[in-house]
Scaffold this motif. Structure first.
Motif, mmCIF file in Angstrom:
data_model
loop_
_atom_site.group_PDB
_atom_site.id
_atom_site.type_symbol
_atom_site.label_atom_id
_atom_site.label_comp_id
_atom_site.label_asym_id
_atom_site.label_seq_id
_atom_site.Cartn_x
_atom_site.Cartn_y
_atom_site.Cartn_z
ATOM 1 N N TRP A 1 12.377 -79.323 96.734
ATOM 2 C CA TRP A 1 11.369 -78.823 95.798
ATOM 3 C C TRP A 1 11.821 -79.067 94.373
ATOM 4 O O TRP A 1 12.999 -78.966 94.053
ATOM 5 C CB TRP A 1 11.131 -77.329 96.015
ATOM 6 C CG TRP A 1 10.818 -76.973 97.432
ATOM 7 C CD1 TRP A 1 10.074 -77.701 98.308
ATOM 8 C CD2 TRP A 1 11.265 -75.808 98.147
ATOM 9 N NE1 TRP A 1 10.024 -77.064 99.519
ATOM 10 C CE2 TRP A 1 10.731 -75.903 99.454
ATOM 11 C CE3 TRP A 1 12.032 -74.701 97.806
ATOM 12 C CZ2 TRP A 1 10.954 -74.934 100.426
ATOM 13 C CZ3 TRP A 1 12.257 -73.727 98.774
ATOM 14 C CH2 TRP A 1 11.714 -73.850 100.064
ATOM 15 N N GLY A 2 10.878 -79.337 93.509
ATOM 16 C CA GLY A 2 11.181 -79.454 92.085
ATOM 17 C C GLY A 2 11.223 -80.890 91.615
ATOM 18 O O GLY A 2 11.243 -81.837 92.407
ATOM 19 N N GLU A 3 11.193 -81.016 90.298
ATOM 20 C CA GLU A 3 11.244 -82.334 89.659
ATOM 21 C C GLU A 3 12.595 -82.488 88.960
ATOM 22 O O GLU A 3 13.123 -81.524 88.428
ATOM 23 C CB GLU A 3 10.120 -82.446 88.628
ATOM 24 C CG GLU A 3 8.733 -82.561 89.238
ATOM 25 C CD GLU A 3 8.573 -83.806 90.076
ATOM 26 O OE1 GLU A 3 9.011 -84.883 89.622
ATOM 27 O OE2 GLU A 3 8.046 -83.701 91.197
ATOM 28 N N PRO A 4 13.136 -83.720 88.951
ATOM 29 C CA PRO A 4 14.435 -83.875 88.289
ATOM 30 C C PRO A 4 14.332 -83.750 86.776
ATOM 31 O O PRO A 4 13.513 -84.415 86.143
ATOM 32 C CB PRO A 4 14.864 -85.292 88.687
ATOM 33 C CG PRO A 4 13.621 -85.994 89.023
ATOM 34 C CD PRO A 4 12.678 -84.968 89.560
ATOM 35 N N SER A 5 15.131 -82.864 86.231
ATOM 36 C CA SER A 5 15.185 -82.714 84.783
ATOM 37 C C SER A 5 16.503 -82.018 84.448
ATOM 38 O O SER A 5 16.828 -80.993 85.046
ATOM 39 C CB SER A 5 13.985 -81.901 84.307
ATOM 40 O OG SER A 5 14.330 -81.187 83.152
ATOM 41 N N PRO A 6 17.293 -82.575 83.547
ATOM 42 C CA PRO A 6 18.599 -81.980 83.267
ATOM 43 C C PRO A 6 18.505 -80.570 82.706
ATOM 44 O O PRO A 6 19.404 -79.760 82.888
ATOM 45 C CB PRO A 6 19.216 -82.939 82.262
ATOM 46 C CG PRO A 6 18.093 -83.736 81.726
ATOM 47 C CD PRO A 6 17.054 -83.795 82.783
ATOM 48 N N GLY A 7 17.378 -80.247 82.028
ATOM 49 C CA GLY A 7 17.225 -78.908 81.475
ATOM 50 C C GLY A 7 16.966 -77.869 82.539
ATOM 51 O O GLY A 7 17.219 -76.689 82.346
ATOM 52 N N ASP A 8 16.457 -78.323 83.694
ATOM 53 C CA ASP A 8 16.088 -77.388 84.752
ATOM 54 C C ASP A 8 17.238 -77.079 85.700
ATOM 55 O O ASP A 8 17.027 -76.483 86.750
ATOM 56 C CB ASP A 8 14.910 -77.950 85.551
ATOM 57 C CG ASP A 8 13.603 -77.715 84.845
ATOM 58 O OD1 ASP A 8 13.621 -76.979 83.854
ATOM 59 O OD2 ASP A 8 12.573 -78.275 85.269
ATOM 60 N N SER A 9 18.413 -77.492 85.332
ATOM 61 C CA SER A 9 19.600 -77.264 86.146
ATOM 62 C C SER A 9 19.703 -75.798 86.578
ATOM 63 O O SER A 9 19.545 -74.892 85.762
ATOM 64 C CB SER A 9 20.812 -77.661 85.319
ATOM 65 O OG SER A 9 21.951 -77.084 85.822
ATOM 66 N N ILE A 10 19.969 -75.576 87.857
ATOM 67 C CA ILE A 10 19.945 -74.216 88.390
ATOM 68 C C ILE A 10 21.296 -73.538 88.184
ATOM 69 O O ILE A 10 22.323 -74.075 88.572
ATOM 70 C CB ILE A 10 19.545 -74.235 89.871
ATOM 71 C CG1 ILE A 10 18.066 -74.620 89.978
ATOM 72 C CG2 ILE A 10 19.796 -72.904 90.536
ATOM 73 C CD1 ILE A 10 17.605 -74.983 91.331
ATOM 74 N N THR A 11 21.287 -72.378 87.533
ATOM 75 C CA THR A 11 22.539 -71.684 87.254
ATOM 76 C C THR A 11 22.790 -70.556 88.251
ATOM 77 O O THR A 11 23.917 -70.352 88.657
ATOM 78 C CB THR A 11 22.545 -71.110 85.826
ATOM 79 O OG1 THR A 11 21.373 -70.317 85.655
ATOM 80 C CG2 THR A 11 22.568 -72.215 84.792
ATOM 81 N N CYS A 12 21.757 -69.816 88.597
ATOM 82 C CA CYS A 12 21.929 -68.713 89.536
ATOM 83 C C CYS A 12 20.794 -68.713 90.544
ATOM 84 O O CYS A 12 19.722 -69.247 90.281
ATOM 85 C CB CYS A 12 21.897 -67.359 88.848
ATOM 86 S SG CYS A 12 23.041 -67.163 87.548
#
Lengths: 346, 425
Positions: B44-55
């Motif tokens: 799921w989701g689109e690649p984007s460096p800002g959307d990096s999952i932290t928690c």
């Protein structure tokens, strides 16, 4: 299957039970005589095999048939263990990651690389010579004396002066043995073991490199980790080579060892000798004269090594800039990874 | 002949795990009863460096049972079954609405990275709420709004945001909050980080109950800066036992009822501890560090039970224990998801997920069961139970080994900090 067993099956020759192997003879002179005999026989048999194969191929070619495919020798590279991390060119996630990682700005040509080279605190002449040669190879590289600064201080300094990478050469017993490449400002940090250093003066018939920007050749960086290391190495050099300079820098990866070579090349039109054109005219007897004239103008590529040569082996890749105590590793070599000769990581 | 060293993995019992990575993808990995090799079943989701999952935070069976915090400070609440984003919360908005000091809110707006995240269960008193903690120490309790129109950033939505903010407080004035945890009854929350000593808060009153004292100087007189990288509550019933991992490769056991300094302290490895997870038995914790070592510890005596082997090449960022089966999932910067058996510590499966992974959770909802039963009836369920029984049998057998027995002898009572504290209480 062992090689000897395989050959025996192919030849149809099997040692009898009573036969004595040369290694079983106790007299050294007789043993060496016997083994020389066996060796000669083997050599002859091999020559014969190759001749008969060539003959069959030629025959098939003349008859217009497709010759039997040649056997491919089994090497450690082509019997490599299956690796699921090999980067596929059609992988969309790989491209997305390439567009977002630390080197993406370099590959988008947003900045030209600027390099800081330094060494350990007390370095000897061979390391200095090596650094001098690195400065010749890598454009826009600057040497700074290490002084008594820590690496973290140097990283901070380099970040402020807008350097894009930092290279540190370490030595052991007056011989350079470690290379650290830090990509700035965010990392990663790669730590290589350096071995087999041959400076350019020690290479026979070496050339002297010009000041043109080199072409970069990266070979066999196939896995995901290898891809990342390849991008790290590429980010040291500028993206636009002067093809006019005919200067090439190669990083060739083979079995996880990265071989560095530096060459000049030249294309020359050379007159070929008549002898070389003779077998052509034999097979193609229609127009031998035309062939001769065409062969005279053949273009050949010639290569001259400029040096230095060295080999790198990756020991760790760290996330972020240099921090040996509190850093996080993306990949670190551990002894329990060496489970097989056929397992490679790059 | 080529020596085949890559032994076939024994395979896993059926499970479902969810992984979040550095490119903003959420990947679902499933192993089924008939196919024991886990595979990626959804992305799921689109690649984007800002959307990096932290928690990441997961609660049980619910249509919005998964919350994911991204690098930009956005918290997405998803359906763990199909990945539909039900709601999107903004920690940046929270700061603009805030009435507290302007300087702090500016800081938050600049750096709204979420250090800790917890999604409350539907049964709790804060039903459908999310607790977020930014790295600057701003904690917010927000209700999850279920909207049909998603990703809408109109001014009206910004106005509405105020109604959804239930509570807000500041945990620390300086430092960087790196971890937060809410206990199983969802009444208390833990916070800790770089320069932030461990502190325990009552969520109901937003009051600080307890905070740790910084450790003493060592024998050389050197004072190490506080650096809490991971924290967990030891057992489900008790919120007073807390295990903490520090950046200075120390594991500490705090007893909130006893004292402000750690009851037990010991070292693990030589690189900073990155991930911690507690076991169901309430004594064991699993520890992962920055150079890719994974081990389990018995916290009653502070003894290592054993290391987990298996191609751990990079820093371990997240560990998750399966709520029922003896399975342990770990992932990190080497882009692999590893599944271990917690009892035999054997590597059961290895999945290459292509990106640097930040977090992993097990999903024990029965989507596969539903789909299977729709396909084949109830035959498969029986099989699965058999597998689980096998594993449990193994667990029992392993427990009866002398190695484990040593822990349940007389020495245990002598060293057990729990027993001591219970006497005091």
């Amino acid at each position: 299957m062992g090689k000897r067993k395989r050959l025996e099956e192919e030849d149809g020759h099997k040692p009898l039970a009573g036969d004595i192997l040369p290694s079983q003879i106790k007299n050294k002179q007789k043993r060496s005589e016997a083994s020389a005999k066996v060796k000669l026989e083997k050599k002859k048999a091999k020559k014969q095999r190759i001749e008969s194969r060539n003959k069959a191929e030629k025959q098939a070619f003349e008859l217009g048939e497709i010759p039997l495919p040649r056997k491919i020798p089994r090497t450690i590279e082509n019997t490599r263990e299956v690796d699921e991390t090999i980067a596929q060119p059609d992988d969309d996630e790989l491209h997305a990651d390439d567009g977002a990682d630390e080197f993406s700005a370099h590959f988008r040509r947003e900045h030209t690389p600027k390099l800081l080279i330094t060494a350990c605190q007390k370095c000897f002449s061979r390391t200095r010579k090596f650094i001098r040669e690195l400065l010749n190879i890598i454009p826009n590289a600057h040497y700074y004396k290490r002084g008594s600064y820590t690496l973290k201080q140097i990283v901070k300094y380099a970040k402020n002066r807008e350097f894009t990478s930092l290279i540190v050469v370490h030595e052991n017993q007056r011989e350079p043995n470690d290379l650290l490449i830090v990509s700035l400002p965010e990392g990663p940090t790669a730590h290589f073991r350096l071995s087999n250093l041959v400076l350019s003066k020690e290479i026979k018939n070496h050339g002297r490199a010009t000041r043109h920007l080199p072409e970069l050749i990266l070979n066999n960086f196939t896995t995901r980790l290898g891809h990342r290391i390849g991008r790290l190495l590429a980010s040291i050099f500028p993206q636009d080579p002067n093809f006019h300079g005919r200067r090439a820098v190669t990083f060739h990866n083979q079995r996880d060892f990265i071989f560095f070579r530096h060459h000049r090349y030249i294309f020359e039109s050379k007159e070929l000798k008549e002898q070389s054109s003779k077998p052509l005219s034999k097979t193609d007897a229609v127009a031998p004269k035309k062939k001769l004239t065409a062969a005279k103008q053949a273009v050949i590529a010639r290569l001259q090594e400029c040096g230095p040569r060295f080999t790198l082996k990756l020991t760790s890749l760290q996330n972020g800039t240099f921090n040996s105590k509190y850093g996080e590793y993306e990949w670190i070599h551990k002894p329990d990874m060496d489970t097989s000769r056929r397992r490679f990581f790059l | 002949m080529p020596r085949a060293s890559c032994a076939d993995f024994p395979g896993c019992p059926p499970f479902r795990a969810i992984c979040g990575d550095a490119l903003g993808f959420i990947k679902v990995i499933e192993a089924q009863a008939e196919k024991p090799v886990p595979q990626v079943v959804a992305r799921w989701g689109e690649p984007s460096p800002g959307d990096s999952i932290t928690c990441m935070s997961f609660t049980g069976n619910s249509s919005c049972g998964l919350a994911v915090a991204r690098k930009t400070g956005v918290v997405d609440v998803l359906d763990p079954g199909n990945g539909v984003v039900h709601s999107r919360l903004h920690t940046t908005m929270m700061s603009t609405n805030s009435s507290c000091e302007a300087s702090l809110s500016d800081k938050v707006a600049d750096n709204p990275v979420v250090g800790g995240l917890h999604l409350f269960k539907e049964t709790s008193s804060w039903s459908k709420a999310v607790l977020t903690c930014t790295q600057t120490g701003q904690v917010a309790l927000q209700s999850v709004k279920l909207e049909k129109e998603l990703y809408q950033l109109d001014s009206e939505v910004w106005e509405d945001e105020k109604d959804y903010l239930r509570a807000k407080w500041t945990v620390c004035k300086s430092g960087e909050v790196l971890c937060s945890k809410v206990d199983s009854h969802e009444r208390y929350a833990l916070f800790g980080g770089r320069g932030v000593e461990l502190n325990l808060w009552d969520i109901e009153n937003q009051s600080k109950l307890w905070d740790a004292k910084s450790p003493r100087r060592d024998n050389l007189g050197i004072y190490l800066q506080t650096w809490v990288t991971a924290a967990v509550f030891m057992s489900k019933d008790d919120h007073r036992k807390v295990v903490v991992g520090s950046g200075h490769h120390q594991l500490r056991l705090y007893d909130v009822g006893a004292q402000r300094r750690p009851v037990l302290t010991f070292d693990f490895g030589e690189s900073p501890i990155r991930a911690l997870a507690e076991d169901l038995d309430g004594n064991t914790v699993y520890v992962g560090n920055g150079s890719g070592n994974l081990a389990s510890f018995d916290m009653r005596i502070g003894k290592m039970l054993g290391g987990f082997k298996g191609k751990c090449a990079g820093s371990i960022r997240s560990i998750s224990r399966h709520p029922e089966l003896p399975l342990l999932a770990s992932c990190g910067l080497d882009r692999y998801l590893r599944i271990h058996n917690t009892v035999s510590r054997q590597l059961l499966a290895l999945v290459f997920l292509k990106q640097q992974l930040g977090s992993v959770t097990f999903d024990n909802n029965d989507y596969s069961q539903l789909s299977l039963s729709m396909k084949k009836g109830s035959d498969q369920a029986g099989d699965e139970d058999g597998f689980i029984e096998d594993l449990e049998m193994q667990e029992v057998q392993d427990r009866s080994k002398p190695k484990r027995k040593r822990l349940t002898g007389k020495r245990q009572s002598r060293h057990d900090p729990f027993l001591k504290t219970s006497k005091k209480n």
